[in-house]
Design a protein around this motif. Structure first.
Motif, PDB file in Angstrom:
ATOM      1  N   MET A   1       0.820  -1.179   0.000  1.00 17.28           N
ATOM      2  CA  MET A   1       0.000   0.000   0.000  1.00 17.28           C
ATOM      3  C   MET A   1       0.878   1.263   0.000  1.00 17.28           C
ATOM      4  SD  MET A   1      -2.872   1.297   2.672  1.00 17.28           S
ATOM      5  CE  MET A   1      -1.879   2.217   3.805  1.00 17.28           C
ATOM      6  N   PHE A   2       1.930   1.272   0.810  1.00 14.70           N
ATOM      7  CA  PHE A   2       2.764   2.466   0.887  1.00 14.70           C
ATOM      8  C   PHE A   2       3.458   2.749  -0.438  1.00 14.70           C
ATOM      9  CE2 PHE A   2       2.630   1.397   5.469  1.00 14.70           C
ATOM     10  CZ  PHE A   2       2.031   2.566   5.901  1.00 14.70           C
ATOM     11  N   SER A   3       3.916   1.706  -1.103  1.00 12.47           N
ATOM     12  CA  SER A   3       4.598   1.921  -2.384  1.00 12.47           C
ATOM     13  C   SER A   3       3.652   2.486  -3.426  1.00 12.47           C
ATOM     14  CB  SER A   3       5.219   0.619  -2.886  1.00 12.47           C
ATOM     15  OG  SER A   3       6.323   0.285  -2.093  1.00 12.47           O
ATOM     16  N   SER A   4       2.430   1.985  -3.455  1.00 11.94           N
ATOM     17  CA  SER A   4       1.484   2.488  -4.455  1.00 11.94           C
ATOM     18  C   SER A   4       1.055   3.924  -4.164  1.00 11.94           C
ATOM     19  CB  SER A   4       0.255   1.578  -4.541  1.00 11.94           C
ATOM     20  OG  SER A   4      -0.472   1.611  -3.336  1.00 11.94           O
ATOM     21  N   GLU A   5       1.175   4.348  -2.921  1.00  9.62           N
ATOM     22  CA  GLU A   5       0.807   5.720  -2.524  1.00  9.62           C
ATOM     23  C   GLU A   5       2.034   6.581  -2.231  1.00  9.62           C
ATOM     24  OE1 GLU A   5      -2.179   7.001  -2.635  1.00  9.62           O
ATOM     25  OE2 GLU A   5      -3.168   5.116  -3.153  1.00  9.62           O
ATOM     26  N   ARG A   6       3.176   6.178  -2.781  1.00  7.22           N
ATOM     27  CA  ARG A   6       4.425   6.894  -2.462  1.00  7.22           C
ATOM     28  C   ARG A   6       4.368   8.374  -2.828  1.00  7.22           C
ATOM     29  NH1 ARG A   6       5.880   3.124  -6.192  1.00  7.22           N
ATOM     30  NH2 ARG A   6       6.317   3.881  -8.283  1.00  7.22           N
ATOM     31  N   ARG A   7       3.732   8.696  -3.937  1.00 11.67           N
ATOM     32  CA  ARG A   7       3.646  10.104  -4.348  1.00 11.67           C
ATOM     33  C   ARG A   7       2.901  10.923  -3.294  1.00 11.67           C
ATOM     34  NH1 ARG A   7       6.750  12.451  -6.769  1.00 11.67           N
ATOM     35  NH2 ARG A   7       6.350  14.558  -6.521  1.00 11.67           N
ATOM     36  N   ARG A   8       1.793  10.394  -2.789  1.00 13.79           N
ATOM     37  CA  ARG A   8       1.027  11.103  -1.765  1.00 13.79           C
ATOM     38  C   ARG A   8       1.821  11.241  -0.472  1.00 13.79           C
ATOM     39  NH1 ARG A   8      -4.700   8.477  -1.097  1.00 13.79           N
ATOM     40  NH2 ARG A   8      -4.693   9.931   0.651  1.00 13.79           N
ATOM     41  N   LEU A   9       2.556  10.191  -0.095  1.00 16.47           N
ATOM     42  CA  LEU A   9       3.357  10.247   1.131  1.00 16.47           C
ATOM     43  C   LEU A   9       4.482  11.270   1.005  1.00 16.47           C
ATOM     44  CD1 LEU A   9       3.536   6.444   1.915  1.00 16.47           C
ATOM     45  CD2 LEU A   9       2.360   8.182   3.265  1.00 16.47           C
ATOM     46  N   VAL A  10       5.145  11.277  -0.132  1.00 13.42           N
ATOM     47  CA  VAL A  10       6.229  12.236  -0.367  1.00 13.42           C
ATOM     48  C   VAL A  10       5.674  13.657  -0.361  1.00 13.42           C
ATOM     49  CG1 VAL A  10       7.830  13.049  -2.150  1.00 13.42           C
ATOM     50  CG2 VAL A  10       7.771  10.638  -1.529  1.00 13.42           C
ATOM     51  N   ASP A  11       4.540  13.866  -1.023  1.00  8.35           N
ATOM     52  CA  ASP A  11       3.919  15.197  -1.059  1.00  8.35           C
ATOM     53  C   ASP A  11       3.486  15.649   0.331  1.00  8.35           C
ATOM     54  OD1 ASP A  11       4.328  15.293  -3.782  1.00  8.35           O
ATOM     55  OD2 ASP A  11       2.243  14.820  -4.308  1.00  8.35           O
ATOM     56  N   LEU A  12       2.968  14.734   1.124  1.00  5.79           N
ATOM     57  CA  LEU A  12       2.548  15.059   2.491  1.00  5.79           C
ATOM     58  C   LEU A  12       3.751  15.474   3.345  1.00  5.79           C
ATOM     59  CD1 LEU A  12       0.182  15.149   4.509  1.00  5.79           C
ATOM     60  CD2 LEU A  12       0.698  12.771   5.046  1.00  5.79           C
ATOM     61  N   ALA A  13       4.848  14.744   3.215  1.00  7.84           N
ATOM     62  CA  ALA A  13       6.058  15.103   3.956  1.00  7.84           C
ATOM     63  C   ALA A  13       6.568  16.479   3.524  1.00  7.84           C
ATOM     64  CB  ALA A  13       7.145  14.044   3.754  1.00  7.84           C
ATOM     65  N   ALA A  14       6.562  16.741   2.226  1.00  3.25           N
ATOM     66  CA  ALA A  14       7.034  18.034   1.716  1.00  3.25           C
ATOM     67  C   ALA A  14       6.123  19.174   2.177  1.00  3.25           C
ATOM     68  CB  ALA A  14       7.106  17.998   0.194  1.00  3.25           C
ATOM     69  N   LYS A  15       4.826  18.944   2.114  1.00  2.89           N
ATOM     70  CA  LYS A  15       3.861  19.973   2.516  1.00  2.89           C
ATOM     71  C   LYS A  15       4.062  20.380   3.979  1.00  2.89           C
ATOM     72  CE  LYS A  15      -1.091  20.657   3.147  1.00  2.89           C
ATOM     73  NZ  LYS A  15      -2.402  20.015   3.081  1.00  2.89           N
ATOM     74  N   ASN A  16       4.405  19.397   4.816  1.00  6.14           N
ATOM     75  CA  ASN A  16       4.605  19.655   6.240  1.00  6.14           C
ATOM     76  C   ASN A  16       6.068  19.888   6.598  1.00  6.14           C
ATOM     77  OD1 ASN A  16       1.863  19.326   7.564  1.00  6.14           O
ATOM     78  ND2 ASN A  16       1.972  17.530   6.233  1.00  6.14           N
ATOM     79  N   ARG A  17       6.916  20.024   5.560  1.00 12.35           N
ATOM     80  CA  ARG A  17       8.347  20.293   5.732  1.00 12.35           C
ATOM     81  C   ARG A  17       9.021  19.276   6.647  1.00 12.35           C
ATOM     82  NH1 ARG A  17      10.442  24.210   3.449  1.00 12.35           N
ATOM     83  NH2 ARG A  17      12.021  24.669   4.999  1.00 12.35           N
ATOM     84  N   LEU A  18       8.689  17.984   6.445  1.00 17.19           N
ATOM     85  CA  LEU A  18       9.270  16.898   7.222  1.00 17.19           C
ATOM     86  C   LEU A  18      10.424  16.259   6.449  1.00 17.19           C
ATOM     87  CD1 LEU A  18       6.023  15.138   8.455  1.00 17.19           C
ATOM     88  CD2 LEU A  18       7.562  16.572   9.794  1.00 17.19           C
ATOM     89  N   PRO A  19      11.606  16.227   7.016  1.00 18.32           N
ATOM     90  CA  PRO A  19      12.724  15.561   6.343  1.00 18.32           C
ATOM     91  C   PRO A  19      12.618  14.039   6.550  1.00 18.32           C
ATOM     92  CG  PRO A  19      13.456  16.543   8.391  1.00 18.32           C
ATOM     93  CD  PRO A  19      12.007  16.906   8.230  1.00 18.32           C
ATOM     94  N   ALA A  20      11.861  13.388   5.693  1.00 23.97           N
ATOM     95  CA  ALA A  20      11.557  11.968   5.867  1.00 23.97           C
ATOM     96  C   ALA A  20      12.545  11.065   5.127  1.00 23.97           C
ATOM     97  CB  ALA A  20      10.136  11.696   5.374  1.00 23.97           C
ATOM     98  N   VAL A  21      12.789   9.904   5.727  1.00 23.87           N
ATOM     99  CA  VAL A  21      13.595   8.852   5.109  1.00 23.87           C
ATOM    100  C   VAL A  21      12.642   7.698   4.815  1.00 23.87           C
ATOM    101  CG1 VAL A  21      15.534   7.274   5.382  1.00 23.87           C
ATOM    102  CG2 VAL A  21      15.640   9.558   6.388  1.00 23.87           C
ATOM    103  N   PHE A  22      12.663   7.234   3.573  1.00 24.79           N
ATOM    104  CA  PHE A  22      11.726   6.222   3.123  1.00 24.79           C
ATOM    105  C   PHE A  22      12.426   4.880   2.903  1.00 24.79           C
ATOM    106  CE2 PHE A  22       9.986  10.338   1.906  1.00 24.79           C
ATOM    107  CZ  PHE A  22       8.698  10.234   2.386  1.00 24.79           C
ATOM    108  N   PRO A  23      11.639   3.783   2.801  1.00 26.22           N
ATOM    109  CA  PRO A  23      12.255   2.451   2.758  1.00 26.22           C
ATOM    110  C   PRO A  23      12.737   1.963   1.392  1.00 26.22           C
ATOM    111  CG  PRO A  23       9.877   2.227   2.868  1.00 26.22           C
ATOM    112  CD  PRO A  23      10.191   3.702   2.974  1.00 26.22           C
ATOM    113  N   PHE A  24      12.305   2.584   0.301  1.00 24.85           N
ATOM    114  CA  PHE A  24      12.685   2.085  -1.009  1.00 24.85           C
ATOM    115  C   PHE A  24      13.094   3.222  -1.933  1.00 24.85           C
ATOM    116  CE2 PHE A  24       9.420  -0.889   0.591  1.00 24.85           C
ATOM    117  CZ  PHE A  24      10.233  -1.982   0.757  1.00 24.85           C
TER     118      PHE A  24
END
Length: 100
Positions: A1-24
């Motif tokens: 599920m996370f991989s298929s929604e990766r664009r939304r997760l990345v956009d959410l992190a960017a919108k909230n200015r979160l320096p996120a590290v992802f698994p793939f």
């Protein structure tokens, strides 16, 4: 599920200015700051080896469990710049891929 929604997760992190590290690595390609995890293509090739052994008669319960052996570390400098972060050269030197 996370991989298929990766664009939304990345956009959410960017919108909230979160320096996120992802698994793939695909998350880094989609604009995530960093990704570190097993190489999915390598995992799928290795899974095919298991299927081959099973189709040739091996019992699945007799096959050993294997851990990933290839990992990808991706840094997205464009995202780092947008977040106002400076990535140290020592970390950039360890990355398998640096996205400009």
């Amino acid at each position: 599920m996370f991989s298929s929604e990766r664009r939304r997760l990345v956009d959410l992190a960017a919108k909230n200015r979160l320096p996120a590290v992802f698994p793939f690595r695909e998350f880094g390609d989609a604009g995530g700051l960093m990704s570190y995890g097993p190489n999915l293509a390598d995992l799928l090739r290795r899974a095919a080896t298991y299927v081959d052994k099973i189709l040739k008669g091996a019992k699945p319960g007799d096959l050993p469990i294997e851990r990933p052996t290839k990992f990808d570390f991706v840094i997205n400098l464009k995202t780092a710049k947008a977040l106002g972060l400076t990535i140290p050269p020592s970390l950039l030197g360890r990355a398998d891929e640096v996205i400009q």
